[in-house]
Design a protein around this motif. Sequence first.
Motif, PDB file in Angstrom:
ATOM      1  N   VAL A 135       0.503  -1.270  -0.271  1.00  0.00           N
ATOM      2  CA  VAL A 135      -0.135  -0.501   0.165  1.00  0.00           C
ATOM      3  C   VAL A 135       1.082   0.896   0.031  1.00  0.00           C
ATOM      4  O   VAL A 135       1.973   1.490   0.811  1.00  0.00           O
ATOM      5  CB  VAL A 135      -0.754  -0.008   1.016  1.00  0.00           C
ATOM      6  N   ARG A 136       0.154   2.016  -0.785  1.00  0.00           N
ATOM      7  CA  ARG A 136       0.935   3.564  -0.441  1.00  0.00           C
ATOM      8  C   ARG A 136       0.761   4.953   0.110  1.00  0.00           C
ATOM      9  O   ARG A 136      -0.959   4.412   0.368  1.00  0.00           O
ATOM     10  CB  ARG A 136       1.340   4.526  -2.485  1.00  0.00           C
ATOM     11  N   ILE A 137       1.652   4.514   1.364  1.00  0.00           N
ATOM     12  CA  ILE A 137       0.652   5.782   2.841  1.00  0.00           C
ATOM     13  C   ILE A 137       1.269   7.016   2.187  1.00  0.00           C
ATOM     14  O   ILE A 137       2.213   7.058   1.963  1.00  0.00           O
ATOM     15  CB  ILE A 137       1.415   5.575   3.774  1.00  0.00           C
ATOM     16  N   GLY A 138       0.325   7.705   1.849  1.00  0.00           N
ATOM     17  CA  GLY A 138       0.350   9.796   1.661  1.00  0.00           C
ATOM     18  C   GLY A 138       0.164  10.613   2.663  1.00  0.00           C
ATOM     19  O   GLY A 138      -1.456  10.111   3.521  1.00  0.00           O
ATOM     20  N   LYS A 139       0.758  11.680   2.775  1.00  0.00           N
ATOM     21  CA  LYS A 139      -0.127  12.485   3.631  1.00  0.00           C
ATOM     22  C   LYS A 139      -0.747  13.830   2.528  1.00  0.00           C
ATOM     23  O   LYS A 139       0.267  14.290   2.154  1.00  0.00           O
ATOM     24  CB  LYS A 139       1.479  12.994   5.196  1.00  0.00           C
ATOM     25  N   ILE A 140      -1.910  14.514   3.375  1.00  0.00           N
ATOM     26  CA  ILE A 140      -1.959  15.155   2.717  1.00  0.00           C
ATOM     27  C   ILE A 140      -2.011  16.502   3.734  1.00  0.00           C
ATOM     28  O   ILE A 140      -3.150  16.414   4.662  1.00  0.00           O
ATOM     29  CB  ILE A 140      -3.201  15.443   1.453  1.00  0.00           C
ATOM     30  N   ASN A 141      -1.723  18.051   4.096  1.00  0.00           N
ATOM     31  CA  ASN A 141      -1.986  18.399   4.416  1.00  0.00           C
ATOM     32  C   ASN A 141      -3.030  19.502   4.289  1.00  0.00           C
ATOM     33  O   ASN A 141      -3.329  20.203   3.209  1.00  0.00           O
ATOM     34  CB  ASN A 141      -0.355  19.782   4.554  1.00  0.00           C
ATOM     35  N   ILE A 142      -4.564  19.763   4.300  1.00  0.00           N
ATOM     36  CA  ILE A 142      -5.906  20.112   4.081  1.00  0.00           C
ATOM     37  C   ILE A 142      -5.601  21.873   3.829  1.00  0.00           C
ATOM     38  O   ILE A 142      -5.453  22.354   3.020  1.00  0.00           O
ATOM     39  CB  ILE A 142      -6.534  19.499   4.404  1.00  0.00           C
ATOM     40  N   ASP A 143      -4.949  22.373   4.895  1.00  0.00           N
ATOM     41  CA  ASP A 143      -4.734  24.298   5.214  1.00  0.00           C
ATOM     42  C   ASP A 143      -3.676  24.364   4.174  1.00  0.00           C
ATOM     43  O   ASP A 143      -3.943  25.114   3.187  1.00  0.00           O
ATOM     44  CB  ASP A 143      -3.940  24.132   6.115  1.00  0.00           C
ATOM     45  N   ALA A 144      -2.516  23.613   3.151  1.00  0.00           N
ATOM     46  CA  ALA A 144      -1.780  23.933   1.804  1.00  0.00           C
ATOM     47  C   ALA A 144      -2.872  23.683   0.926  1.00  0.00           C
ATOM     48  O   ALA A 144      -1.974  23.446  -0.289  1.00  0.00           O
ATOM     49  CB  ALA A 144      -0.674  22.971   2.203  1.00  0.00           C
ATOM     50  N   ASN A 145      -2.948  22.634   0.830  1.00  0.00           N
ATOM     51  CA  ASN A 145      -4.359  21.844   0.013  1.00  0.00           C
ATOM     52  C   ASN A 145      -5.732  22.082  -0.153  1.00  0.00           C
ATOM     53  O   ASN A 145      -6.645  20.957   0.104  1.00  0.00           O
ATOM     54  CB  ASN A 145      -3.719  20.820  -0.350  1.00  0.00           C
ATOM     55  N   GLN A 146      -6.223  23.072  -0.030  1.00  0.00           N
ATOM     56  CA  GLN A 146      -7.517  23.399   0.692  1.00  0.00           C
ATOM     57  C   GLN A 146      -8.576  23.052  -0.315  1.00  0.00           C
ATOM     58  O   GLN A 146      -9.428  22.763  -0.422  1.00  0.00           O
ATOM     59  CB  GLN A 146      -7.900  24.818   0.620  1.00  0.00           C
ATOM     60  N   ALA A 147      -7.531  23.274  -2.793  1.00  0.00           N
ATOM     61  CA  ALA A 147      -9.040  22.767  -3.379  1.00  0.00           C
ATOM     62  C   ALA A 147      -9.404  21.103  -3.110  1.00  0.00           C
ATOM     63  O   ALA A 147     -10.492  20.491  -3.376  1.00  0.00           O
ATOM     64  CB  ALA A 147      -8.061  22.991  -4.635  1.00  0.00           C
ATOM     65  N   LEU A 148      -8.490  20.296  -3.050  1.00  0.00           N
ATOM     66  CA  LEU A 148      -8.624  19.100  -2.790  1.00  0.00           C
ATOM     67  C   LEU A 148      -9.295  18.707  -1.732  1.00  0.00           C
ATOM     68  O   LEU A 148     -10.099  17.928  -1.875  1.00  0.00           O
ATOM     69  CB  LEU A 148      -6.313  17.883  -2.180  1.00  0.00           C
ATOM     70  N   ALA A 149      -8.768  19.009  -0.678  1.00  0.00           N
ATOM     71  CA  ALA A 149      -9.519  19.296   0.466  1.00  0.00           C
ATOM     72  C   ALA A 149     -11.121  19.871  -0.218  1.00  0.00           C
ATOM     73  O   ALA A 149     -11.911  18.609   0.342  1.00  0.00           O
ATOM     74  CB  ALA A 149      -9.595  19.712   1.741  1.00  0.00           C
ATOM     75  N   ASP A 150     -11.903  20.757  -0.001  1.00  0.00           N
ATOM     76  CA  ASP A 150     -12.913  20.820  -0.899  1.00  0.00           C
ATOM     77  C   ASP A 150     -13.147  19.613  -1.944  1.00  0.00           C
ATOM     78  O   ASP A 150     -14.446  19.265  -1.694  1.00  0.00           O
ATOM     79  CB  ASP A 150     -13.178  21.982  -1.977  1.00  0.00           C
ATOM     80  N   LYS A 151     -12.431  19.071  -2.749  1.00  0.00           N
ATOM     81  CA  LYS A 151     -12.964  18.422  -3.905  1.00  0.00           C
ATOM     82  C   LYS A 151     -13.537  16.654  -3.150  1.00  0.00           C
ATOM     83  O   LYS A 151     -14.259  16.263  -3.582  1.00  0.00           O
ATOM     84  CB  LYS A 151     -11.445  17.686  -4.776  1.00  0.00           C
ATOM     85  N   PHE A 152     -12.937  16.667  -2.160  1.00  0.00           N
ATOM     86  CA  PHE A 152     -13.017  15.341  -1.955  1.00  0.00           C
ATOM     87  C   PHE A 152     -13.890  15.274   0.404  1.00  0.00           C
ATOM     88  O   PHE A 152     -13.900  14.421   0.916  1.00  0.00           O
ATOM     89  CB  PHE A 152     -11.486  14.006  -1.095  1.00  0.00           C
ATOM     90  N   HIS A 153     -14.141  16.646   0.039  1.00  0.00           N
ATOM     91  CA  HIS A 153     -15.306  16.742   1.140  1.00  0.00           C
ATOM     92  C   HIS A 153     -14.776  16.394   2.366  1.00  0.00           C
ATOM     93  O   HIS A 153     -14.910  15.614   3.040  1.00  0.00           O
ATOM     94  CB  HIS A 153     -17.181  16.235   0.805  1.00  0.00           C
ATOM     95  N   ILE A 154     -13.231  16.610   2.348  1.00  0.00           N
ATOM     96  CA  ILE A 154     -12.887  16.962   3.742  1.00  0.00           C
ATOM     97  C   ILE A 154     -12.822  17.736   5.315  1.00  0.00           C
ATOM     98  O   ILE A 154     -12.867  18.933   4.908  1.00  0.00           O
ATOM     99  CB  ILE A 154     -11.187  16.201   3.969  1.00  0.00           C
ATOM    100  N   LEU A 155     -14.058  17.485   5.954  1.00  0.00           N
ATOM    101  CA  LEU A 155     -15.130  18.679   6.184  1.00  0.00           C
ATOM    102  C   LEU A 155     -14.012  18.784   7.899  1.00  0.00           C
ATOM    103  O   LEU A 155     -14.053  19.156   8.978  1.00  0.00           O
ATOM    104  CB  LEU A 155     -16.052  18.022   6.837  1.00  0.00           C
ATOM    105  N   SER A 156     -13.208  17.615   7.909  1.00  0.00           N
ATOM    106  CA  SER A 156     -12.805  17.202   9.632  1.00  0.00           C
ATOM    107  C   SER A 156     -11.027  16.878   9.648  1.00  0.00           C
ATOM    108  O   SER A 156     -11.537  15.899   8.293  1.00  0.00           O
ATOM    109  CB  SER A 156     -13.713  17.333  11.108  1.00  0.00           C
ATOM    110  N   VAL A 157     -10.519  17.093   9.936  1.00  0.00           N
ATOM    111  CA  VAL A 157      -8.867  16.098  10.747  1.00  0.00           C
ATOM    112  C   VAL A 157      -9.314  15.566  11.723  1.00  0.00           C
ATOM    113  O   VAL A 157      -9.675  15.435  12.743  1.00  0.00           O
ATOM    114  CB  VAL A 157      -8.458  16.859   9.933  1.00  0.00           C
ATOM    115  N   PRO A 158      -8.658  14.825  11.457  1.00  0.00           N
ATOM    116  CA  PRO A 158      -7.948  13.690  10.742  1.00  0.00           C
ATOM    117  C   PRO A 158      -9.068  13.186   9.466  1.00  0.00           C
ATOM    118  O   PRO A 158      -9.937  13.092  10.460  1.00  0.00           O
ATOM    119  CB  PRO A 158      -7.169  12.477  11.758  1.00  0.00           C
TER     120      PRO A 158
END
Length: 194
Positions: A135-158
């Motif tokens: 499995v490839r594990i990836g980390k995404i900082n939603i503050d620095a990548n707001q467009a991706l957070a919106d695209k995938f409906h990430i409303l809370s973290v983690p």
Amino acid sequence: MSEKRIVCRQCGAQNRIPIEKPLANAKCGRCHAPLQDSAQQPQKITLRCGKCHTKNRLPVDKIAGGAKCGRCSAPIRHTDLFHGRPVLVTGANFEQTVHRSPLPVLLYAWAPWCSVCGGTGPMVDQLAMETKGKVRIGKINIDANQALADKFHILSVPAFLIFDAGQLKAHLPGAVPKHELLLKLAPHTYGDPS
């Protein structure tokens, strides 16, 4: 009478060979190819083609020489699959790192201000080491990548997102325990690389 099971490298048939029979003379019952003990067989791994998403079963020792897809002959990217560390995902590398990944992807969404993320981050690092090559594990900082957070409906973290063949398969909000993540990943992983 005890026997061992040996899978034919040529046709994939399972053969039952009595222990007392020398393996040097054993042949496959289906295709009559000489059989080799699994200890002598090269270790293999299943990787997806980033272009056509076909699963390719490749010998691990041949991957460094430049693996190609059996269907479309596109090169299969294999960098960072075996180092056991999470990959930093951004808007710039999302397509290559996640959508075209040769392995299923577990994407961990976090933010610097999140206190819970401070506890789940080390677990994600440990999971990357335990699942390297599967499995490839990836980390995404939603503050620095707001467009991706919106695209995938990430409303809370983690939050955890599971991708396979370029498609989102699961969205798991909250601090999910490691054993539960492994259970959710199981249908998307390709098994033991041996």
